[in-house]
Design a protein around this motif. Structure first.
Motif, PDB file in Angstrom:
ATOM      1  N   PHE A 120      40.909  39.713  33.523  1.00 32.49           N
ATOM      2  CA  PHE A 120      40.943  38.675  34.552  1.00 32.49           C
ATOM      3  C   PHE A 120      42.282  38.650  35.298  1.00 32.49           C
ATOM      4  CE2 PHE A 120      37.630  36.878  31.739  1.00 32.49           C
ATOM      5  CZ  PHE A 120      36.649  36.644  32.680  1.00 32.49           C
ATOM      6  N   ASP A 121      43.366  38.649  34.524  1.00 32.75           N
ATOM      7  CA  ASP A 121      44.676  38.440  35.133  1.00 32.75           C
ATOM      8  C   ASP A 121      45.196  39.667  35.867  1.00 32.75           C
ATOM      9  OD1 ASP A 121      44.864  35.774  33.843  1.00 32.75           O
ATOM     10  OD2 ASP A 121      44.792  37.017  32.051  1.00 32.75           O
ATOM     11  N   ASN A 122      44.957  40.853  35.286  1.00 30.61           N
ATOM     12  CA  ASN A 122      45.427  42.065  35.951  1.00 30.61           C
ATOM     13  C   ASN A 122      44.757  42.282  37.297  1.00 30.61           C
ATOM     14  OD1 ASN A 122      47.237  42.766  34.027  1.00 30.61           O
ATOM     15  ND2 ASN A 122      45.858  44.156  32.934  1.00 30.61           N
ATOM     16  N   LEU A 123      43.467  41.984  37.352  1.00 31.89           N
ATOM     17  CA  LEU A 123      42.767  42.203  38.612  1.00 31.89           C
ATOM     18  C   LEU A 123      43.272  41.247  39.683  1.00 31.89           C
ATOM     19  CD1 LEU A 123      39.071  43.036  37.675  1.00 31.89           C
ATOM     20  CD2 LEU A 123      40.838  44.564  38.493  1.00 31.89           C
ATOM     21  N   ILE A 124      43.556  40.024  39.287  1.00 31.27           N
ATOM     22  CA  ILE A 124      44.075  39.057  40.264  1.00 31.27           C
ATOM     23  C   ILE A 124      45.455  39.509  40.741  1.00 31.27           C
ATOM     24  CG2 ILE A 124      44.979  36.695  40.519  1.00 31.27           C
ATOM     25  CD1 ILE A 124      42.554  35.777  38.854  1.00 31.27           C
ATOM     26  N   GLU A 125      46.241  39.986  39.806  1.00 34.72           N
ATOM     27  CA  GLU A 125      47.574  40.450  40.165  1.00 34.72           C
ATOM     28  C   GLU A 125      47.500  41.624  41.139  1.00 34.72           C
ATOM     29  OE1 GLU A 125      51.109  42.050  37.564  1.00 34.72           O
ATOM     30  OE2 GLU A 125      50.236  40.207  36.749  1.00 34.72           O
ATOM     31  N   ALA A 126      46.499  42.463  40.958  1.00 30.56           N
ATOM     32  CA  ALA A 126      46.348  43.631  41.831  1.00 30.56           C
ATOM     33  C   ALA A 126      45.745  43.256  43.186  1.00 30.56           C
ATOM     34  CB  ALA A 126      45.490  44.680  41.146  1.00 30.56           C
ATOM     35  N   GLY A 127      45.423  41.970  43.359  1.00 32.59           N
ATOM     36  CA  GLY A 127      44.917  41.531  44.663  1.00 32.59           C
ATOM     37  C   GLY A 127      43.413  41.480  44.752  1.00 32.59           C
ATOM     38  N   SER A 128      42.744  41.651  43.621  1.00 27.20           N
ATOM     39  CA  SER A 128      41.289  41.530  43.636  1.00 27.20           C
ATOM     40  C   SER A 128      40.917  40.458  42.629  1.00 27.20           C
ATOM     41  CB  SER A 128      40.651  42.866  43.275  1.00 27.20           C
ATOM     42  OG  SER A 128      39.245  42.758  43.350  1.00 27.20           O
ATOM     43  N   MET A 129      39.724  40.503  42.101  1.00 33.38           N
ATOM     44  CA  MET A 129      39.381  39.620  40.997  1.00 33.38           C
ATOM     45  C   MET A 129      38.211  40.192  40.238  1.00 33.38           C
ATOM     46  SD  MET A 129      37.656  36.406  42.962  1.00 33.38           S
ATOM     47  CE  MET A 129      36.975  35.531  41.578  1.00 33.38           C
ATOM     48  N   MET A 130      37.985  39.632  39.056  1.00 31.91           N
ATOM     49  CA  MET A 130      36.887  40.103  38.219  1.00 31.91           C
ATOM     50  C   MET A 130      35.556  39.800  38.891  1.00 31.91           C
ATOM     51  SD  MET A 130      36.342  41.405  35.176  1.00 31.91           S
ATOM     52  CE  MET A 130      37.400  40.902  33.853  1.00 31.91           C
ATOM     53  N   GLY A 131      35.454  38.591  39.419  1.00 32.33           N
ATOM     54  CA  GLY A 131      34.176  38.189  39.996  1.00 32.33           C
ATOM     55  C   GLY A 131      33.104  38.307  38.948  1.00 32.33           C
ATOM     56  N   SER A 132      31.882  38.474  39.395  1.00 31.42           N
ATOM     57  CA  SER A 132      30.818  38.535  38.406  1.00 31.42           C
ATOM     58  C   SER A 132      30.684  39.939  37.846  1.00 31.42           C
ATOM     59  CB  SER A 132      29.515  38.061  39.025  1.00 31.42           C
ATOM     60  OG  SER A 132      29.232  38.841  40.141  1.00 31.42           O
TER      61      SER A 132
END
Lengths: 489, 160
Positions: A307-319
């Motif tokens: 969850f957190d890494n993807l947000i940091e990379a500018g995206s998100m986990m989403g579904s």
């Protein structure tokens, strides 16, 4: 056979192994065992503690700790409470919930019953998309069979605990995946979100405490109770536990559902499990999180997914949609595609989302047509940030993500569009130029005849020429040419 | 509200009332009632909404608001063979747009329209969850996977 080693099937544990229309097969694979254990041996507070300890976070996209959510709903006293399963999987490119509901409906029913016991609810509702007729049919069958076996209904397993489930149908509105909008839709209203707080855990369906969980989240619950919170929390990364199902699609060789422990890298998913890019093309980007997520590039390939890494990379986990793109995909067009989706799906309640996204779309369209300038890139960024900060619900707050992430990761491509008036991927029609290769042209006049604006001239049996000033770039000539003499540049 | 004016027959009105009653005339069941009515009539013209409004005791404006909010509901009749092209992301990157263009060209209609003979209507939908088969086209309940623009003529031929 790396494929099997890298994957770990918790959520999809029964999919494909059981006949989903036969409850006995599900029971043979331990369905309802966890529910039995919880309602006969555990106090609700004890069970909630286990969910909290497991570290399970909501799989619908937000990543909110599930145990905490249950605790809130549990602590709010009311005469009636509801458990809702969010099966409104509207995210384009995601189909993991559909697979669980079609392949293992009992796991969701069991988890809802456990949740109901924990928070003190007597009624459950599954909000499901009308676009999934098979999932609806299988759920109905599963619910009927569970009732027949006394696993749903009054006085379950003689414990005095009663719980039953009803289905509610969505009608094609993406925003209904947002929990307050979903609740309004279940009440027969337009699916418009409202400001939180109050959270559904305080005032949800009919104004009563309501716990809304996504299908995949629920499917994890029985495993947590059968194998233990400790076992579950050992899988994954520090702050994201368990596994995640991804719907791998796009320009990748093996498309389909993939379930891997959190912390697996994008490279492992795309290149090892996914088998690399179609037709040996070059990998360009992977889009995660659907219209709320962003596009990640080569440099993110070794990032452990959580969850957190993807947000940091500018995206998100989403579904969990994961769309792979190759060098033929234009990132500006991809951003435009997502904005087009958001504009259509915006409920229109708040101005930043209703008006702002429309303006973002227009700017992107402008750029794709070759009419953009440098100031437009600044406008895109400014407006995106304003929308992010001011929109009412999750849909609007995340809708500029595809724009921001492509601006960050593919700025060159935007520059090519606005400065050189070129689309490097050759996707944007407005920036293309059609040429006739003289050597290949035999002068058959087929192109000249099909051209709707008479932009092609030339003598019979002599190479033809396209008048760029008149050409409307419709591509009709290219389709007609049998000698591959017309190319786009 | 709608350009199409129809006269409901007595049995049609009865049918709508029957559907509403089967949900206990409960206004919270509005969406379920609309689903059932659309299943029966194929679409939800203003006249049908009026009867629902009376039965559930919900203002017509509110029903119109709900019908127009959700993309699943339509106020114009669909063709005998409704063609839907999936425009989800997976289909999009695999070329659904070109397939849609081809359907538009072949049927000579735009998205949301029905052919003059009423045989085909065209719509784009958001992800049917069959991304492995992208690009996906649905005609009625039948699903076609990995559709290329060249396949469009053959698909339409099956229904002529």
């Amino acid at each position: 056979m790396d494929k099997k080693i890298k994957q770990l099937r918790l959520v999809l544990r029964n999919c494909g192994f059981i006949d989903p229309e036969n409850i006995d097969e599900a029971i043979a694979r331990d369905a309802y065992l966890s529910m039995g254990k919880v309602i006969t041996e555990m106090h609700p507070a004890e069970a909630i503690k286990i969910v909290k300890e497991s570290g399970l976070r909501g799989r619908g996209g937000g990543g909110f700790p599930t145990g905490l959510k249950w605790e809130f709903a549990c602590n709010n006293k009311a005469d009636r409470k509801y458990v809702v399963c969010n099966a409104d999987e509207g995210d384009p490119g995601a189909f993991m919930d559909r697979s669980v509901l079609e392949g293992d409906p009992h796991s969701v029913i069991e988890a809802m019953a456990i949740c109901a016991y924990c928070i003190g609810a007597g009624e459950g509702l599954i909000y499901i998309r009308a676009e999934y007729p098979l999932a609806i049919k299988r759920l109905k069958t599963a619910i009927a069979q569970a009732r027949e076996y006394g696993l749903l209904g009054k006085n379950i397993l003689g414990t005095g605990f009663s719980f039953d489930i009803e289905l509610r149908y969505g009608a094609g509105a993406f925003v209904c995946g947002e929990e307050t909008a979903l609740i309004h839709s279940m009440e027969g209203l337009r699916g418009e979100p409202t400001v939180k707080p109050p959270f559904p855990a305080e005032s949800g369906y009919h104004g009563k405490p309501t716990n809304v969980n996504n299908v995949e989240t629920l499917a994890c619950i029985p495993v947590i109770f059968s194998k233990g919170a400790d076992w579950f929390s050992k899988i994954g990364t520090e702050r994201s536990k368990g596994t995640k199902v991804f719907a791998l699609a796009g320009k990748v060789n093996n498309v389909g559902l993939v379930e891997v422990p959190m912390g697996t890298s994008l490279r492992e998913v795309i290149f090892e499990i996914g088998g690399g890019i179609n037709n040996d093309r070059k990998f360009k980007a992977v889009q995660t999180g659907g219209p709320s997520g962003g596009c990640l590039t080569e440099e993110h390939l070794d990032t452990p997914i959580d969850f957190d890494n993807l947000i940091e990379a500018g995206s998100m986990m989403g579904s969990g949609g994961m769309i792979v793109m190759d060098e033929d995909d234009c990132m500006v067009s991809v951003a435009k595609f997502y904005l087009d989706f958001t504009v259509e799906e915006s409920c229109g309640k708040c101005a930043p989302c209703r008006i702002g996204n429309k303006r973002l779309y227009e700017l992107l369209d402008h750029i794709c047509k070759g009419k953009g300038d440098m100031a437009d890139l600044d406008r895109l960024r400014n407006m995106s940030e304003v929308i992010k900060d001011t929109a009412l619900c999750g849909l609007g707050q995340t809708s500029p993500n595809p724009v921001l992430s492509t601006l960050d990761n593919f700025y060159d491509e935007y520059l090519a569009h606005v400065m050189d008036k070129k689309c490097p991927a050759g996707q944007c029609r407005g920036l293309m130029e059609f040429f006739i290769i003289e050597e290949n042209c035999v002068g058959c006049t087929a192109c000249a005849r099909v051209c709707p604006v008479n932009a092609i001239a030339g003598e019979r049996k002599e190479p033809h020429k396209i008048n760029k000033g008149i050409c409307i770039k419709c591509g009709a000539c290219m389709e007609k040419c049998k000698f591959d003499a017309i190319i786009i540049q | 509200m709608s350009s199409i004016k129809i006269e409901l027959r007595k049995q049609d009105i009865e049918k709508i009332r029957e559907i509403a009653a089967s949900f206990g005339n409960d206004e919270q069941e509005l969406i379920n009632v609309l689903h059932k009515c659309q299943e029966h009539f194929g679409y939800l013209p203003a006249e049908v909404q009026e009867v629902i409004s009376e039965a559930l005791q919900v203002p017509l404006a509110k029903i119109y608001g709900v019908v127009t909010f959700y993309s699943f509901f339509t106020m114009t009749p669909k063709g005998q063979n409704p063609v839907s092209i999936c425009m989800g992301t997976a289909c999009y990157v695999r070329g659904a747009e070109k397939v849609l263009e081809e359907f538009k060209k072949e049927l000579e209609i735009e998205v949301g329209q029905t052919t003059d003979d009423g045989r085909f209507s065209l719509s784009s939908l958001r992800c049917v969850g069959a991304c492995g088969l992208a690009p996906v086209v649905m005609v009625g309940d039948k699903t076609y996977g990995r559709v290329a623009p060249d396949d469009v003529k053959d698909i339409l031929k099956e229904y002529s």
